[in-house]
Design a protein around this motif. Structure first.
Motif, PDB file in Angstrom:
ATOM      1  N   GLY A   3       0.821  -1.190   0.000  1.00 54.14           N
ATOM      2  CA  GLY A   3       0.000   0.000   0.000  1.00 54.14           C
ATOM      3  C   GLY A   3       0.862   1.249   0.000  1.00 54.14           C
ATOM      4  O   GLY A   3       2.098   1.174  -0.119  1.00 54.14           O
ATOM      5  N   PRO A   4       0.246   2.429   0.165  1.00 57.27           N
ATOM      6  CA  PRO A   4       1.006   3.683   0.105  1.00 57.27           C
ATOM      7  C   PRO A   4       2.044   3.825   1.216  1.00 57.27           C
ATOM      8  O   PRO A   4       3.090   4.433   0.991  1.00 57.27           O
ATOM      9  N   ILE A   5       1.785   3.266   2.379  1.00 57.60           N
ATOM     10  CA  ILE A   5       2.770   3.366   3.465  1.00 57.60           C
ATOM     11  C   ILE A   5       4.003   2.539   3.129  1.00 57.60           C
ATOM     12  O   ILE A   5       5.149   2.993   3.306  1.00 57.60           O
ATOM     13  N   GLU A   6       3.790   1.337   2.632  1.00 58.81           N
ATOM     14  CA  GLU A   6       4.915   0.489   2.260  1.00 58.81           C
ATOM     15  C   GLU A   6       5.723   1.113   1.117  1.00 58.81           C
ATOM     16  O   GLU A   6       6.963   1.055   1.118  1.00 58.81           O
ATOM     17  N   ASP A   7       5.030   1.710   0.151  1.00 58.05           N
ATOM     18  CA  ASP A   7       5.733   2.382  -0.948  1.00 58.05           C
ATOM     19  C   ASP A   7       6.535   3.577  -0.442  1.00 58.05           C
ATOM     20  O   ASP A   7       7.648   3.842  -0.912  1.00 58.05           O
ATOM     21  N   PHE A   8       5.970   4.307   0.505  1.00 63.34           N
ATOM     22  CA  PHE A   8       6.635   5.466   1.092  1.00 63.34           C
ATOM     23  C   PHE A   8       7.940   5.040   1.769  1.00 63.34           C
ATOM     24  O   PHE A   8       9.001   5.644   1.560  1.00 63.34           O
ATOM     25  N   ILE A   9       7.873   3.989   2.562  1.00 58.95           N
ATOM     26  CA  ILE A   9       9.064   3.519   3.278  1.00 58.95           C
ATOM     27  C   ILE A   9      10.093   2.947   2.308  1.00 58.95           C
ATOM     28  O   ILE A   9      11.304   3.157   2.470  1.00 58.95           O
ATOM     29  N   ARG A  36       4.841   0.841  11.505  1.00 52.93           N
ATOM     30  CA  ARG A  36       3.832   0.654  12.553  1.00 52.93           C
ATOM     31  C   ARG A  36       3.310   2.001  13.053  1.00 52.93           C
ATOM     32  O   ARG A  36       2.124   2.152  13.348  1.00 52.93           O
ATOM     33  N   TYR A  37       4.204   2.977  13.158  1.00 50.42           N
ATOM     34  CA  TYR A  37       3.790   4.323  13.567  1.00 50.42           C
ATOM     35  C   TYR A  37       2.835   4.930  12.548  1.00 50.42           C
ATOM     36  O   TYR A  37       1.764   5.445  12.902  1.00 50.42           O
ATOM     37  N   LEU A  38       3.195   4.870  11.276  1.00 50.66           N
ATOM     38  CA  LEU A  38       2.354   5.464  10.244  1.00 50.66           C
ATOM     39  C   LEU A  38       1.013   4.740  10.135  1.00 50.66           C
ATOM     40  O   LEU A  38      -0.032   5.378   9.941  1.00 50.66           O
ATOM     41  N   GLN A  39       1.024   3.435  10.282  1.00 52.22           N
ATOM     42  CA  GLN A  39      -0.231   2.697  10.242  1.00 52.22           C
ATOM     43  C   GLN A  39      -1.131   3.076  11.414  1.00 52.22           C
ATOM     44  O   GLN A  39      -2.345   3.270  11.240  1.00 52.22           O
ATOM     45  N   ALA A  40      -0.542   3.200  12.602  1.00 56.85           N
ATOM     46  CA  ALA A  40      -1.329   3.588  13.776  1.00 56.85           C
ATOM     47  C   ALA A  40      -1.919   4.976  13.602  1.00 56.85           C
ATOM     48  O   ALA A  40      -3.094   5.220  13.919  1.00 56.85           O
ATOM     49  N   LYS A  47      -9.576  14.778  14.069  1.00 53.71           N
ATOM     50  CA  LYS A  47      -8.812  15.810  13.376  1.00 53.71           C
ATOM     51  C   LYS A  47      -7.402  15.329  13.053  1.00 53.71           C
ATOM     52  O   LYS A  47      -6.731  14.725  13.893  1.00 53.71           O
ATOM     53  N   ARG A  48      -6.956  15.631  11.820  1.00 56.49           N
ATOM     54  CA  ARG A  48      -5.632  15.203  11.388  1.00 56.49           C
ATOM     55  C   ARG A  48      -4.728  16.420  11.232  1.00 56.49           C
ATOM     56  O   ARG A  48      -5.041  17.346  10.491  1.00 56.49           O
ATOM     57  N   ILE A  49      -3.591  16.372  11.915  1.00 53.44           N
ATOM     58  CA  ILE A  49      -2.614  17.457  11.886  1.00 53.44           C
ATOM     59  C   ILE A  49      -1.275  16.880  11.458  1.00 53.44           C
ATOM     60  O   ILE A  49      -0.817  15.871  11.998  1.00 53.44           O
ATOM     61  N   LEU A  50      -0.639  17.527  10.494  1.00 50.17           N
ATOM     62  CA  LEU A  50       0.712  17.157  10.074  1.00 50.17           C
ATOM     63  C   LEU A  50       1.675  18.211  10.598  1.00 50.17           C
ATOM     64  O   LEU A  50       1.537  19.395  10.290  1.00 50.17           O
ATOM     65  N   LEU A  51       2.642  17.779  11.408  1.00 46.87           N
ATOM     66  CA  LEU A  51       3.638  18.681  11.981  1.00 46.87           C
ATOM     67  C   LEU A  51       5.010  18.350  11.394  1.00 46.87           C
ATOM     68  O   LEU A  51       5.472  17.209  11.495  1.00 46.87           O
ATOM     69  N   VAL A  52       5.645  19.346  10.799  1.00 40.87           N
ATOM     70  CA  VAL A  52       6.917  19.143  10.102  1.00 40.87           C
ATOM     71  C   VAL A  52       8.050  19.783  10.897  1.00 40.87           C
ATOM     72  O   VAL A  52       8.049  20.999  11.131  1.00 40.87           O
ATOM     73  N   GLY A  53       9.008  18.976  11.298  1.00 44.28           N
ATOM     74  CA  GLY A  53      10.172  19.484  12.003  1.00 44.28           C
ATOM     75  C   GLY A  53      11.359  19.625  11.060  1.00 44.28           C
ATOM     76  O   GLY A  53      11.201  19.778   9.844  1.00 44.28           O
ATOM     77  N   GLU A  54      12.572  19.558  11.614  1.00 41.84           N
ATOM     78  CA  GLU A  54      13.772  19.815  10.822  1.00 41.84           C
ATOM     79  C   GLU A  54      14.424  18.531  10.323  1.00 41.84           C
ATOM     80  O   GLU A  54      14.486  18.276   9.125  1.00 41.84           O
ATOM     81  N   ASP A 153      -0.082  12.931   0.758  1.00 42.38           N
ATOM     82  CA  ASP A 153      -1.046  12.325  -0.162  1.00 42.38           C
ATOM     83  C   ASP A 153      -1.842  11.208   0.497  1.00 42.38           C
ATOM     84  O   ASP A 153      -3.046  11.077   0.265  1.00 42.38           O
ATOM     85  N   PHE A 154      -1.177  10.380   1.309  1.00 40.10           N
ATOM     86  CA  PHE A 154      -1.950   9.284   1.907  1.00 40.10           C
ATOM     87  C   PHE A 154      -2.524   9.638   3.281  1.00 40.10           C
ATOM     88  O   PHE A 154      -3.516   9.054   3.708  1.00 40.10           O
ATOM     89  N   TYR A 155      -1.944  10.616   3.971  1.00 43.82           N
ATOM     90  CA  TYR A 155      -2.474  10.974   5.292  1.00 43.82           C
ATOM     91  C   TYR A 155      -3.627  11.966   5.206  1.00 43.82           C
ATOM     92  O   TYR A 155      -4.546  11.928   6.019  1.00 43.82           O
ATOM     93  N   GLN A 156      -3.590  12.855   4.224  1.00 46.74           N
ATOM     94  CA  GLN A 156      -4.653  13.842   4.003  1.00 46.74           C
ATOM     95  C   GLN A 156      -4.970  14.657   5.272  1.00 46.74           C
ATOM     96  O   GLN A 156      -6.066  14.585   5.822  1.00 46.74           O
ATOM     97  N   PRO A 157      -4.003  15.448   5.740  1.00 44.40           N
ATOM     98  CA  PRO A 157      -4.224  16.207   6.971  1.00 44.40           C
ATOM     99  C   PRO A 157      -5.236  17.331   6.796  1.00 44.40           C
ATOM    100  O   PRO A 157      -5.401  17.884   5.704  1.00 44.40           O
ATOM    101  N   ASP A 158      -5.906  17.661   7.888  1.00 48.13           N
ATOM    102  CA  ASP A 158      -6.803  18.823   7.909  1.00 48.13           C
ATOM    103  C   ASP A 158      -6.010  20.107   8.083  1.00 48.13           C
ATOM    104  O   ASP A 158      -6.411  21.163   7.573  1.00 48.13           O
ATOM    105  N   PHE A 159      -4.886  20.029   8.829  1.00 44.91           N
ATOM    106  CA  PHE A 159      -4.064  21.197   9.117  1.00 44.91           C
ATOM    107  C   PHE A 159      -2.595  20.813   9.010  1.00 44.91           C
ATOM    108  O   PHE A 159      -2.215  19.683   9.296  1.00 44.91           O
ATOM    109  N   ILE A 160      -1.781  21.792   8.613  1.00 44.50           N
ATOM    110  CA  ILE A 160      -0.341  21.599   8.490  1.00 44.50           C
ATOM    111  C   ILE A 160       0.363  22.691   9.288  1.00 44.50           C
ATOM    112  O   ILE A 160      -0.018  23.865   9.229  1.00 44.50           O
ATOM    113  N   ALA A 161       1.395  22.294  10.018  1.00 46.81           N
ATOM    114  CA  ALA A 161       2.204  23.269  10.760  1.00 46.81           C
ATOM    115  C   ALA A 161       3.661  22.873  10.669  1.00 46.81           C
ATOM    116  O   ALA A 161       3.999  21.700  10.476  1.00 46.81           O
TER     117      ALA A 161
END
Length: 208
Positions: A3-9, A36-40, A47-54, A153-161
């Motif tokens: 699936g998309p998670i396996e392709d991503f990794i 396992r983290y991404l699947q969980a 609500k889905r939030i994507l947080l991007v660090g460094e 693309d596969f997580y489809q977050p509602d918000f990004i920070a």
């Protein structure tokens, strides 16, 4: 069938180690931890939030494969996600990492759990010294954009920070049509501003 998670990794594992970059996902155990983290996270409701660090640090994500984590947080915090993952993941070394500790101190009291990622998903270090951290270069951050976009693309977050200037810049570059909220990094005296920014983000409501 992958699936998309396996392709991503699988895409992450193609990055070679160099004198200044270590790829934790070339270790199948750490790639499995990330899966396992991404699947969980992908199975969570609400609500889905994507947080991007460094970038991963040598005491944290480099050892766990999971952004904004360390081996210690799985022992230290009674958070449902951490408890679930602790029973599933493989950890050879347990260390404490300051940023991960501050982040999960905050999240341990919240119902919403963001998905964490990094502008540069591999560990940048000083030449020949893998037990060090350095800031990712502009070229490295640019190379991480495609991974960030694929995750979106596969997580489809509602918000990004973004957390810190490089996280914000990466998210704004990857998603020019979306609003990206800037949050202060909790290190170097930024903890109070980090909490204030996270509180504002957590209060955001999805558009019906």
């Amino acid at each position: 069938m992958r699936g998309p998670i396996e392709d991503f990794i699988a895409a992450l594992t193609r990055q070679h180690n160099t004198a200044t970059v270590a790829n934790p996902y070339r270790d199948p155990r750490l790639a499995g931890n990330l899966q396992r983290y991404l699947q969980a996270m992908n199975n969570m409701t609400g609500k889905r939030i994507l947080l991007v660090g460094e970038a991963p640090g040598y005491k944290g994500c480099k050892l766990t494969g999971i952004p904004f984590s360390s081996g210690k947080i799985f022992q230290q915090f009674n958070h449902p996600l951490l408890k679930q993952l602790a029973a599933q993941i493989s950890l050879d070394t347990v260390e404490s990492e300051n940023t991960a500790t501050m982040v999960w101190e905050y999240l341990s009291r919240k119902r919403t759990t963001p998905l964490f990622w990094n502008a540069f998903p591999f560990h940048p270090h000083l030449p020949g010294n893998p037990r060090s951290n350095r800031a990712p270069t502009a070229a490295e951050i640019a190379a991480g954009i495609s991974h960030l976009q694929r995750l979106h693309d596969f997580y489809q977050p509602d918000f990004i920070a973004g957390i810190g200037a490089k996280g914000v810049c990466s998210a704004e570059t990857a998603f020019p049509q979306e609003a990206v909220m800037a949050i202060r990094h909790p290190s170097y005296g930024g903890k109070a501003d980090f909490i204030a920014g996270m509180n504002k983000l957590m209060r955001k409501k999805r558009t019906p």
